[in-house]
Design a protein around this motif. Structure first.
Motif, PDB file in Angstrom:
ATOM      1  N   PRO A   1      24.330  41.409  42.149  1.00  0.00           N
ATOM      2  CA  PRO A   1      25.790  41.306  42.312  1.00  0.00           C
ATOM      3  C   PRO A   1      26.178  41.022  43.760  1.00  0.00           C
ATOM      4  CG  PRO A   1      25.241  43.187  40.932  1.00  0.00           C
ATOM      5  CD  PRO A   1      23.944  42.688  41.490  1.00  0.00           C
ATOM      6  N   ALA A   2      27.262  40.263  43.933  1.00  0.00           N
ATOM      7  CA  ALA A   2      27.706  39.861  45.263  1.00  0.00           C
ATOM      8  C   ALA A   2      28.574  40.923  45.919  1.00  0.00           C
ATOM      9  CB  ALA A   2      28.484  38.553  45.179  1.00  0.00           C
TER      10      ALA A   2
ATOM     11  N   PHE B   1      35.754  36.896  46.792  1.00  0.00           N
ATOM     12  CA  PHE B   1      34.369  36.445  46.685  1.00  0.00           C
ATOM     13  C   PHE B   1      34.258  34.956  47.014  1.00  0.00           C
ATOM     14  CE2 PHE B   1      34.991  40.150  44.061  1.00  0.00           C
ATOM     15  CZ  PHE B   1      33.898  40.938  44.370  1.00  0.00           C
ATOM     16  N   GLU B   2      35.145  34.499  47.894  1.00  0.00           N
ATOM     17  CA  GLU B   2      35.165  33.098  48.316  1.00  0.00           C
ATOM     18  C   GLU B   2      35.398  33.011  49.824  1.00  0.00           C
ATOM     19  OE1 GLU B   2      37.450  31.778  44.175  1.00  0.00           O
ATOM     20  OE2 GLU B   2      38.453  31.559  46.122  1.00  0.00           O
ATOM     21  N   GLY B   3      35.159  31.829  50.398  1.00  0.00           N
ATOM     22  CA  GLY B   3      35.439  31.601  51.799  1.00  0.00           C
ATOM     23  C   GLY B   3      35.686  30.126  52.067  1.00  0.00           C
TER      24      GLY B   3
ATOM     25  N   HIS C   1      31.459  30.009  47.427  1.00  0.00           N
ATOM     26  CA  HIS C   1      31.863  31.014  46.443  1.00  0.00           C
ATOM     27  C   HIS C   1      30.622  31.583  45.770  1.00  0.00           C
ATOM     28  CE1 HIS C   1      31.425  27.411  43.880  1.00  0.00           C
ATOM     29  NE2 HIS C   1      31.136  28.266  42.902  1.00  0.00           N
ATOM     30  N   TYR C   2      30.794  32.779  45.201  1.00  0.00           N
ATOM     31  CA  TYR C   2      29.729  33.424  44.435  1.00  0.00           C
ATOM     32  C   TYR C   2      29.917  33.118  42.958  1.00  0.00           C
ATOM     33  CZ  TYR C   2      29.194  36.442  48.601  1.00  0.00           C
ATOM     34  OH  TYR C   2      29.002  36.932  49.873  1.00  0.00           O
ATOM     35  N   ARG C   3      28.793  33.009  42.237  1.00  0.00           N
ATOM     36  CA  ARG C   3      28.819  32.922  40.779  1.00  0.00           C
ATOM     37  C   ARG C   3      28.026  34.096  40.236  1.00  0.00           C
ATOM     38  NH1 ARG C   3      32.720  29.960  39.068  1.00  0.00           N
ATOM     39  NH2 ARG C   3      31.659  29.632  37.070  1.00  0.00           N
TER      40      ARG C   3
ATOM     41  N   SER D   1      35.363  31.395  42.403  1.00  0.00           N
ATOM     42  CA  SER D   1      34.362  32.351  41.961  1.00  0.00           C
ATOM     43  C   SER D   1      34.730  32.853  40.575  1.00  0.00           C
ATOM     44  CB  SER D   1      34.296  33.526  42.943  1.00  0.00           C
ATOM     45  OG  SER D   1      33.506  34.574  42.418  1.00  0.00           O
ATOM     46  N   ASP D   2      33.729  33.246  39.814  1.00  0.00           N
ATOM     47  CA  ASP D   2      33.997  33.806  38.484  1.00  0.00           C
ATOM     48  C   ASP D   2      33.969  35.333  38.510  1.00  0.00           C
ATOM     49  OD1 ASP D   2      31.303  34.239  38.862  1.00  0.00           O
ATOM     50  OD2 ASP D   2      30.676  33.431  36.935  1.00  0.00           O
ATOM     51  N   ILE D   3      34.020  35.923  39.719  1.00  0.00           N
ATOM     52  CA  ILE D   3      34.020  37.376  39.862  1.00  0.00           C
ATOM     53  C   ILE D   3      35.461  37.820  40.107  1.00  0.00           C
ATOM     54  CG2 ILE D   3      33.098  39.344  41.139  1.00  0.00           C
ATOM     55  CD1 ILE D   3      30.759  37.547  41.980  1.00  0.00           C
TER      56      ILE D   3
END
Length: 213
Positions: free
Chosen positions: A115-116, A69-71, A84-86, A60-62
């Motif tokens: 936003p995530a 922010f990943e799994g 993942h979130y971007r 993720s880039d967060i």
């Protein structure tokens, strides 16, 4: 020069399915779709996956701690799935087949600029993978989500179905039954509980509220 055939093909490709209203759920608060890569176009077919030949999936880039922010989850047959979130893009999926040369390219499951929230809950059972993910302004700091995603991948994982519920506290857990052909997402509160059912043959139904006695 555009022809009538070109214009007709373009119009068909851009068509989208409208969500169906359910008693007790506002029509604008629902969306359910099958979402192939690279973009979540309703009704389109998923292309073949292309491996990136990387040892690990994209992060993720967060930040600063992108792992929040990943799994990841591992299936019984050894396959692995990662999400993942971007920032400003949404929720992405990748998967790895043992001895196949790396992870697939990131596939967009759900597009949003919201936003995530922290955390992606991935679960694998009987060859079916489920995911719970949420988005909302200041959600990563503890505010409630405004976009709650339930997603299901099956088979070769080239197809993913997702369902969006807006202004909702998010799904707490999911149970997979019928040998991987059914998944039930649940949210419980003092007022009652809400369930969302996915089946292999019918996809996602509409959420159902049941108020406490």
């Amino acid at each position: 020069m555009l022809t009538w055939t070109t214009l007709l093909a373009t119009a068909v490709a851009c068509g989208q399915e409208r969500p169906v209203a359910q008693d007790g759920i506002a029509p604008s608060a629902q969306e359910h779709a099958s979402t192939p890569s690279p973009a979540p176009e309703e009704g389109s077919k998923a292309p073949a996956d292309t491996a990136e030949h990387s040892d690990e999936p994209r992060e993720s880039d967060i930040g600063p701690d992108h792992s929040l922010f990943e799994g990841k989850v591992t299936l019984a047959d050894g396959r692995r799935v990662a999400m993942h979130y971007r920032r400003g893009e949404g929720l992405f999926e990748q998967h790895q087949i043992p001895n196949a040369g790396g992870w697939t390219k990131p596939r967009l499951i759900y597009r949003t600029r919201t936003p995530a929230c922290q955390g992606i809950e991935l679960q694998a059972s009987d060859g079916t993978v489920t995911a719970i993910a949420d988005f909302g302004l200041y959600c990563a700091d503890g505010e409630p989500p405004t976009e709650s995603i339930a997603a299901v991948g099956m088979g070769d994982l080239r197809r993913w179905d997702h369902h969006l519920t807006k202004d909702f506290d998010g799904w707490e857990r999911v149970t997979v039954t019928d040998h991987g052909r059914k998944a039930t997402f649940v949210n419980r509160s003092l007022k009652g509980h809400t369930t969302l059912v996915w089946t292999l043959t019918g996809g996602f139904s509409d959420p159902v509220d049941k108020h406490a006695d």
